[in-house]
Design a protein around this motif. Structure first.
Motif, PDB file in Angstrom:
ATOM      1  N   GLU A 101       0.833  -1.196   0.000  1.00  0.00           N
ATOM      2  CA  GLU A 101       0.000   0.000   0.000  1.00  0.00           C
ATOM      3  C   GLU A 101       0.880   1.264   0.000  1.00  0.00           C
ATOM      4  O   GLU A 101       0.599   2.244  -0.687  1.00  0.00           O
ATOM      5  CB  GLU A 101      -0.841  -0.037   1.279  1.00  0.00           C
ATOM      6  CG  GLU A 101      -2.052   0.806   1.255  1.00  0.00           C
ATOM      7  CD  GLU A 101      -2.935   0.508   2.459  1.00  0.00           C
ATOM      8  OE1 GLU A 101      -2.466  -0.127   3.426  1.00  0.00           O
ATOM      9  OE2 GLU A 101      -4.098   0.933   2.421  1.00  0.00           O
ATOM     10  N   GLU A 102       1.978   1.195   0.759  1.00  0.00           N
ATOM     11  CA  GLU A 102       2.873   2.333   0.872  1.00  0.00           C
ATOM     12  C   GLU A 102       3.550   2.650  -0.471  1.00  0.00           C
ATOM     13  O   GLU A 102       3.707   3.818  -0.846  1.00  0.00           O
ATOM     14  CB  GLU A 102       3.928   1.999   1.927  1.00  0.00           C
ATOM     15  CG  GLU A 102       4.790   3.154   2.317  1.00  0.00           C
ATOM     16  CD  GLU A 102       5.974   2.689   3.180  1.00  0.00           C
ATOM     17  OE1 GLU A 102       6.313   1.485   3.176  1.00  0.00           O
ATOM     18  OE2 GLU A 102       6.547   3.556   3.837  1.00  0.00           O
ATOM     19  N   GLU A 140       0.916   4.346  -2.530  1.00  0.00           N
ATOM     20  CA  GLU A 140       0.505   5.659  -2.029  1.00  0.00           C
ATOM     21  C   GLU A 140       1.536   6.753  -2.331  1.00  0.00           C
ATOM     22  O   GLU A 140       1.178   7.865  -2.729  1.00  0.00           O
ATOM     23  CB  GLU A 140       0.233   5.590  -0.520  1.00  0.00           C
ATOM     24  CG  GLU A 140      -0.213   6.937   0.018  1.00  0.00           C
ATOM     25  CD  GLU A 140      -0.922   6.861   1.351  1.00  0.00           C
ATOM     26  OE1 GLU A 140      -1.405   5.774   1.726  1.00  0.00           O
ATOM     27  OE2 GLU A 140      -0.982   7.907   2.020  1.00  0.00           O
ATOM     28  N   ARG A 141       2.820   6.457  -2.170  1.00  0.00           N
ATOM     29  CA  ARG A 141       3.823   7.518  -2.351  1.00  0.00           C
ATOM     30  C   ARG A 141       3.866   8.016  -3.800  1.00  0.00           C
ATOM     31  O   ARG A 141       3.996   9.214  -4.043  1.00  0.00           O
ATOM     32  CB  ARG A 141       5.196   7.061  -1.853  1.00  0.00           C
ATOM     33  CG  ARG A 141       5.752   5.873  -2.594  1.00  0.00           C
ATOM     34  CD  ARG A 141       7.001   5.316  -1.918  1.00  0.00           C
ATOM     35  NE  ARG A 141       7.574   4.255  -2.735  1.00  0.00           N
ATOM     36  CZ  ARG A 141       8.671   3.584  -2.426  1.00  0.00           C
ATOM     37  NH1 ARG A 141       9.317   3.839  -1.306  1.00  0.00           N
ATOM     38  NH2 ARG A 141       9.124   2.653  -3.230  1.00  0.00           N
ATOM     39  N   VAL A 189       1.327   7.771  -6.017  1.00  0.00           N
ATOM     40  CA  VAL A 189       0.036   8.398  -6.323  1.00  0.00           C
ATOM     41  C   VAL A 189      -0.012   9.813  -5.729  1.00  0.00           C
ATOM     42  O   VAL A 189      -0.469  10.761  -6.379  1.00  0.00           O
ATOM     43  CB  VAL A 189      -1.123   7.508  -5.809  1.00  0.00           C
ATOM     44  CG1 VAL A 189      -2.443   8.265  -5.845  1.00  0.00           C
ATOM     45  CG2 VAL A 189      -1.215   6.228  -6.642  1.00  0.00           C
ATOM     46  N   ARG A 190       0.506   9.974  -4.518  1.00  0.00           N
ATOM     47  CA  ARG A 190       0.555  11.327  -3.912  1.00  0.00           C
ATOM     48  C   ARG A 190       1.393  12.274  -4.769  1.00  0.00           C
ATOM     49  O   ARG A 190       1.003  13.414  -5.005  1.00  0.00           O
ATOM     50  CB  ARG A 190       1.156  11.268  -2.505  1.00  0.00           C
ATOM     51  CG  ARG A 190       0.167  10.855  -1.482  1.00  0.00           C
ATOM     52  CD  ARG A 190       0.464  11.302  -0.067  1.00  0.00           C
ATOM     53  NE  ARG A 190      -0.506  10.650   0.805  1.00  0.00           N
ATOM     54  CZ  ARG A 190      -1.748  11.078   0.995  1.00  0.00           C
ATOM     55  NH1 ARG A 190      -2.158  12.199   0.426  1.00  0.00           N
ATOM     56  NH2 ARG A 190      -2.592  10.401   1.746  1.00  0.00           N
ATOM     57  N   TRP A 214      -4.605  -0.696  -5.827  1.00  0.00           N
ATOM     58  CA  TRP A 214      -4.192   0.572  -6.438  1.00  0.00           C
ATOM     59  C   TRP A 214      -5.375   1.548  -6.445  1.00  0.00           C
ATOM     60  O   TRP A 214      -5.250   2.707  -6.061  1.00  0.00           O
ATOM     61  CB  TRP A 214      -3.675   0.293  -7.864  1.00  0.00           C
ATOM     62  CG  TRP A 214      -3.138   1.497  -8.576  1.00  0.00           C
ATOM     63  CD1 TRP A 214      -3.860   2.462  -9.214  1.00  0.00           C
ATOM     64  CD2 TRP A 214      -1.756   1.864  -8.713  1.00  0.00           C
ATOM     65  NE1 TRP A 214      -3.015   3.416  -9.754  1.00  0.00           N
ATOM     66  CE2 TRP A 214      -1.717   3.065  -9.464  1.00  0.00           C
ATOM     67  CE3 TRP A 214      -0.550   1.296  -8.285  1.00  0.00           C
ATOM     68  CZ2 TRP A 214      -0.515   3.710  -9.794  1.00  0.00           C
ATOM     69  CZ3 TRP A 214       0.644   1.934  -8.623  1.00  0.00           C
ATOM     70  CH2 TRP A 214       0.648   3.125  -9.365  1.00  0.00           C
ATOM     71  N   VAL A 256      -6.269   2.955  -2.995  1.00  0.00           N
ATOM     72  CA  VAL A 256      -5.324   3.983  -2.558  1.00  0.00           C
ATOM     73  C   VAL A 256      -5.577   5.294  -3.315  1.00  0.00           C
ATOM     74  O   VAL A 256      -5.595   6.369  -2.718  1.00  0.00           O
ATOM     75  CB  VAL A 256      -3.862   3.507  -2.745  1.00  0.00           C
ATOM     76  CG1 VAL A 256      -2.882   4.632  -2.432  1.00  0.00           C
ATOM     77  CG2 VAL A 256      -3.583   2.293  -1.865  1.00  0.00           C
ATOM     78  N   ARG A 311      -8.510   7.132  -1.887  1.00  0.00           N
ATOM     79  CA  ARG A 311      -8.190   7.735  -0.583  1.00  0.00           C
ATOM     80  C   ARG A 311      -7.342   9.003  -0.768  1.00  0.00           C
ATOM     81  O   ARG A 311      -7.623  10.045  -0.165  1.00  0.00           O
ATOM     82  CB  ARG A 311      -7.452   6.698   0.271  1.00  0.00           C
ATOM     83  CG  ARG A 311      -7.081   7.164   1.641  1.00  0.00           C
ATOM     84  CD  ARG A 311      -6.963   6.021   2.640  1.00  0.00           C
ATOM     85  NE  ARG A 311      -6.230   4.843   2.154  1.00  0.00           N
ATOM     86  CZ  ARG A 311      -4.899   4.783   2.033  1.00  0.00           C
ATOM     87  NH1 ARG A 311      -4.162   5.827   2.321  1.00  0.00           N
ATOM     88  NH2 ARG A 311      -4.320   3.674   1.615  1.00  0.00           N
ATOM     89  N   VAL A 312      -6.316   8.914  -1.624  1.00  0.00           N
ATOM     90  CA  VAL A 312      -5.430  10.073  -1.839  1.00  0.00           C
ATOM     91  C   VAL A 312      -6.194  11.211  -2.534  1.00  0.00           C
ATOM     92  O   VAL A 312      -6.009  12.388  -2.217  1.00  0.00           O
ATOM     93  CB  VAL A 312      -4.184   9.658  -2.658  1.00  0.00           C
ATOM     94  CG1 VAL A 312      -3.348  10.880  -3.034  1.00  0.00           C
ATOM     95  CG2 VAL A 312      -3.337   8.655  -1.876  1.00  0.00           C
TER      96      VAL A 312
END
Ligand code: NAI
Ligand code: MG
Length: 373
Positions: A174-175, A178-179, A181-182, A210, A213, A216-217
């Motif tokens: 997930e991490e 997330e990084r 996508v952010r 994917w 995440v 959420r982002v």
């Protein structure tokens, strides 16, 4: 005024030729906008192997790690017969930099210039208005089962008496999703605020995660209009309506394939820049490694034939992402576009029967233009 330290690794083949043009451009930016850049040049690739026995020495690596950005040319490969299976290989320099500096987001802007529409394989009416940027996940996914033999991430061919089979593992935490996508949402906020997240969520579990995440982002970036898109649809839309895209974020394998497809919109691989970013911040941006998309081009190396535009536009990305100098980056991009519009062409983008200029002349014209803006 900005102060910055930039590690410069010209590397092999055409790397030093195109990097010299990018450095000339940065020197003009420094002078015109009254910044202070300190350059530290180091060896990578074949020269480093000859001189230091390794594709990148620890001291060169440390210089990069302590800089605000790395400007990279290209590394080649050892001539056939000279490569020992256990010996150093030039490409290890890039792998070490990407991995140990945590560079997980690979940015590839694709912006075909109107005067070069004829060099593309698409009809000009389909290219009009195309200006997109890919954010490709660079450090996980399917490609990383092969590089490390991590338990639970097999990548191998299994031959038994009963049958032969092969397996690769597509694993994302997930991490890791997330990084990247952010990073993509932040880039979208600074552009036209449209983002397409590409996956294969109708088939792959990693894509279902994917999507979770991304949703959420996205909630943290309400100004960005975003959508999910399946990778096969994206492949089709890239050549049908490329102007519809702004920021495209996707995982490693999909990004590898889609960016090569998109490169054809611009006419030549020599035109394309890239940035590889991680999570380390600099005084006014993100630490990153900047390099043209092309390799060492041994077939034209040393002949003043390489197109320096990909390297020069990589320097523009460095100004924007690592130094926070948007106006300066835009000035460099405008100078390149202006010179191309004036008809200046290296041989890779020259139409049949038209005169072409060399690497140095192309660089000189860009520098002259930039001085006059
Ligand atoms: P390449 O990108 O070096 O060359 C492919 C073709 O594009 C060649 O015909 C070349 O002449 C042309 N080309 C490349 N850059 C150009 C430029 N700036 N202007 C005009 N034409 C240009 O890819 P290739 O030939 O597959 O690989 C050559 C070497 O480069 C190999 O040793 C490969 O491992 C390495 N490589 C390194 C990369 C890097 O440093 N990031 C990336 C890709 C390849
Ligand atoms: Mg590729």
């Amino acid at each position: 005024m900005s102060k910055a330290t930039i590690a410069v690794l010209p590397g092999d083949g055409v790397g030093p030729e195109v990097t010299a043009c990018a450095l000339d451009v940065l020197a003009v930016v420094e002078e015109r906008y009254r910044h202070s850049f300190t350059f530290h040049e180091g060896l990578v690739g074949l020269d480093a192997i000859r001189a230091e026995g390794t594709a990148i020495s620890d001291s060169t690596f440390e210089t990069c790690a302590h800089s605000d950005a790395v400007l990279f040319g290209a590394v080649g490969s050892l001539p056939a017969g000279q490569a020992r299976a256990d010996g150093p290989r030039p490409e290890q320099a890039l792998f070490r930099l990407r991995k140990e500096l945590g560079l997980f987001a690979n940015l590839r802007p694709v912006h075909p210039f109107e005067p070069l529409y004829g060099a593309s394989s698409l009809k000009p009416e389909h290219l009009k208005g195309t200006d997109m940027i890919f954010v490709r996940e660079l450090s996980a996914g399917l490609y990383y089962g092969r590089l490390e033999s991590v338990p639970g991430k097999p990548s191998e061919i299994r031959r038994t008496a009963a049958r032969t089979e092969a397996v690769d593992t597509l694993l994302y935490t997930e991490e890791e999703i997330e990084r990247v996508v952010r990073a993509a949402f932040e880039i979208a906020e600074a552009r036209a605020s449209r983002l397409t997240s590409v996956d294969k969520a109708n088939v792959l579990s990693s894509s279902v995660l994917w999507r979770e995440v991304v949703e959420r982002v996205a909630a943290d970036h309400p100004s960005v209009a975003w959508e999910h898109m399946l990778v096969d649809t994206c492949a089709m839309r890239l050549v049908r309506t490329p102007a519809d895209f702004d920021v495209i974020v996707t995982e490693n394998l999909f990004g590898d394939i889609l960016t090569d497809e998109a490169a054809m919109l611009t006419g030549s691989i020599g035109m394309l820049p890239s940035a590889s970013l991680g999570s380390r911040r600099t005084a006014s941006g993100m630490f990153g490694l900047y390099e043209p998309v092309h390799g060492s081009a041994p077939d034209i190396a040393g002949r003043d034939m390489a197109n320096p535009v990909g390297a020069v536009l990589s320097a523009a990305l460095l100004l924007r992402h690592s130094l926070g100098l948007d106006q300066e980056a835009a000035a460099v991009e405008a100078a390149v576009e202006h010179v191309v519009r004036d008809g200046c062409r290296t041989v890779d983008i020259a139409e049949a029967g038209h005169a072409a200029v060399g690497t140095r002349e192309m660089g000189r014209r860009i520098v002259d233009r930039l001085r006059r803006t």
